[in-house]
Design an enzyme around this catalytic site. Sequence first.
Site, PDB file in Angstrom:
ATOM      1  N   ASP A   6       3.400 -11.552   3.294  1.00 28.39           N
ATOM      2  CA  ASP A   6       3.298 -10.187   2.769  1.00 28.39           C
ATOM      3  C   ASP A   6       2.766 -10.240   1.334  1.00 28.39           C
ATOM      4  OD1 ASP A   6       5.205  -7.264   3.295  1.00 28.39           O
ATOM      5  OD2 ASP A   6       4.026  -7.640   1.502  1.00 28.39           O
ATOM      6  N   ASP A  99      -1.268  -5.329   4.594  1.00 31.59           N
ATOM      7  CA  ASP A  99      -1.008  -6.486   3.732  1.00 31.59           C
ATOM      8  C   ASP A  99       0.010  -7.475   4.298  1.00 31.59           C
ATOM      9  OD1 ASP A  99       1.491  -5.274   3.235  1.00 31.59           O
ATOM     10  OD2 ASP A  99       1.492  -6.012   1.185  1.00 31.59           O
ATOM     11  N   GLU A 100       0.278  -7.400   5.602  1.00 36.78           N
ATOM     12  CA  GLU A 100       1.241  -8.365   6.132  1.00 36.78           C
ATOM     13  C   GLU A 100       0.848  -8.829   7.533  1.00 36.78           C
ATOM     14  OE1 GLU A 100       5.155  -6.718   7.326  1.00 36.78           O
ATOM     15  OE2 GLU A 100       4.194  -4.776   7.105  1.00 36.78           O
TER      16      GLU A 100
HETATM   17  P1  TTP Z   1       4.200  -3.084   1.007  1.00 39.15           P
HETATM   18  O1  TTP Z   1       3.954  -4.497   1.435  1.00 39.15           O
HETATM   19  O2  TTP Z   1       5.386  -2.392   1.573  1.00 39.15           O
HETATM   20  O3  TTP Z   1       4.369  -2.997  -0.578  1.00 39.15           O
HETATM   21  P2  TTP Z   1       3.595  -3.800  -1.712  1.00 39.15           P
HETATM   22  O4  TTP Z   1       2.703  -4.843  -1.143  1.00 39.15           O
HETATM   23  O5  TTP Z   1       2.931  -2.815  -2.605  1.00 39.15           O
HETATM   24  O6  TTP Z   1       4.759  -4.458  -2.519  1.00 39.15           O
HETATM   25  P3  TTP Z   1       5.693  -5.710  -2.124  1.00 39.15           P
HETATM   26  O7  TTP Z   1       5.422  -6.751  -3.151  1.00 39.15           O
HETATM   27  O8  TTP Z   1       7.075  -5.190  -2.168  1.00 39.15           O
HETATM   28  O9  TTP Z   1       5.278  -6.141  -0.741  1.00 39.15           O
HETATM   29  O10 TTP Z   1       2.943  -2.188   1.329  1.00 39.15           O
HETATM   30  C1  TTP Z   1       1.608  -2.682   1.231  1.00 39.15           C
HETATM   31  C2  TTP Z   1       0.688  -1.612   0.702  1.00 39.15           C
HETATM   32  O11 TTP Z   1       0.747  -0.447   1.526  1.00 39.15           O
HETATM   33  C3  TTP Z   1       1.044  -1.125  -0.691  1.00 39.15           C
HETATM   34  O12 TTP Z   1       0.460  -1.927  -1.710  1.00 39.15           O
HETATM   35  C4  TTP Z   1       0.526   0.276  -0.699  1.00 39.15           C
HETATM   36  C5  TTP Z   1       0.630   0.717   0.734  1.00 39.15           C
HETATM   37  N1  TTP Z   1       1.794   1.603   0.892  1.00 39.15           N
HETATM   38  C6  TTP Z   1       1.608   2.978   0.844  1.00 39.15           C
HETATM   39  O13 TTP Z   1       0.486   3.441   0.675  1.00 39.15           O
HETATM   40  N2  TTP Z   1       2.698   3.793   0.959  1.00 39.15           N
HETATM   41  C7  TTP Z   1       3.974   3.307   1.105  1.00 39.15           C
HETATM   42  O14 TTP Z   1       4.939   4.083   1.196  1.00 39.15           O
HETATM   43  C8  TTP Z   1       4.152   1.885   1.163  1.00 39.15           C
HETATM   44  C9  TTP Z   1       5.535   1.306   1.319  1.00 39.15           C
HETATM   45  C10 TTP Z   1       3.039   1.081   1.051  1.00 39.15           C
HETATM   46 MG    MG Z   2       3.366  -6.173   0.318  1.00 34.61          MG
END
Ligand code: TTP
Ligand code: MG
Length: 421
Positions: A6, A99-100
């Site tokens: 992730d 992103d995962e």
């Molecule tokens: P995530 O992997 O949930 O969050 P992140 O990568 O920003 O942070 P983390 O380090 O905790 O993993 O989500 C990936 C992307 O998806 C995030 O950068 C932006 C998008 N996203 C949204 O647009 N709305 C949301 O509510 C969430 C949770 C994510």
């Molecule tokens: Mg993330």
Amino acid sequence: MIVHVDMDAFFASVEQMDNPALRGRPVMVGGGDRGVVATASYEARRFGVHSAMPAGQARRLCPQGVFVRPRFDRYKELSGKVMEVLRAHSPLVEQASIDEAYLDAEGLERVYGSLPALVCSLRCAIRTATGGLTCSVGVAPVKFLAKICSDVNKPDGVFILETGDVEAFLATLPVRKIPGVGPRMAEALGKFGIRFASDMRRYSPDFFRTRFGRPGLVLLERAMGRDPRRVEPVREAKSESAEETLAKDTRDLEQLRRILLAHAEKVGRRLRSQKLQGRTVTLKVKYADFTQITRSKTLDAPVASTQGIYGVARELLEAVSLKRAVRLLGVGVSNFGAPRERLTLLSLLNGGRSPEFEGEKRRLKLDRTLDALRERFGEGVVARGALAMHRRDGLAQGQDQRQELDPQPSGRTPEAGNLRG
Ligand code: TTP
Ligand code: MG
């Protein structure tokens, strides 16, 4: 073992990588006066800012933070690079969102020498391929545990849960951490004295079934450390769509119609090549000020023909406001069913002669001929007379479904949502 990768603060990290002036500063991606935060950099999270928070609230919590408009094309490009790296490591990679992804590590331990060596190689390759982005990695015997583990040492961290440590891990794992358990479910479980995953084992499957239904039973499975889901490399498509940011913003309906037709053609061909038909056509319009709306129409008879899709999309386009110039236009088709069954039923209901059904059948036949010609003689061999398409020819009737979206709807952005599958 299953690996879950992730990316860290994905959208915000991309902005910080591309713009050195933002590095080390609290960055919030999203915004606009009525928008929400898509994600925040770790510097901004220290102020309590998080995903899906209204922009106004984020501004109050972190006045010195910088708001950045999202650039989805760039995020998708980098997401593609990450997935390429993963697929170079294993044939069994399942992208779970923008992103995962999950990766099946079966057999790879031997190739890389050990699991930590595999993880190390993944992280290095991701950093290099993206130009400097970091990710966090979880490794565990099953999917849901791997996902939880990637969060344990976030950002830029790794956590490997060996099979022998699963029991101890579950004994201290708050139920709220299990994917699918929201605040309300956690509260309900709390009333029965269930705080940690393994507390659930004190109750019978019957208890979970009657109190929480099927999700309750799945939860009990998780409490035992079980998760039968495999890493599935290709997921069945749930929709097909095409979209494009225009070279120049426009309010010219004729030009927009032509673009729509090209999109319908692209989507139609993809559907036809997979022998799919869909009942819902969706139009996506992003205006010059980045506000975005989607309009959908669900038809009685599924479509896959270019004209069938175009006809509905055009109708939807003509009903939206063009007071502001359009920046991006997209068309999607979803709601795939068992086409033959549904169509047969429909034509039976209509005494064997549904006009929608017959019309679409005719259009599909023509399209298949055109597709085959192009396949054989190349793209240029037949072109559509765009203007001849503007007549209406017995398109299926259906209900309108409206949903208005802010630039950043609460929760996932549509772009991210698409990929999240
Ligand atoms: P995530 O992997 O949930 O969050 P992140 O990568 O920003 O942070 P983390 O380090 O905790 O993993 O989500 C990936 C992307 O998806 C995030 O950068 C932006 C998008 N996203 C949204 O647009 N709305 C949301 O509510 C969430 C949770 C994510
Ligand atoms: Mg993330």
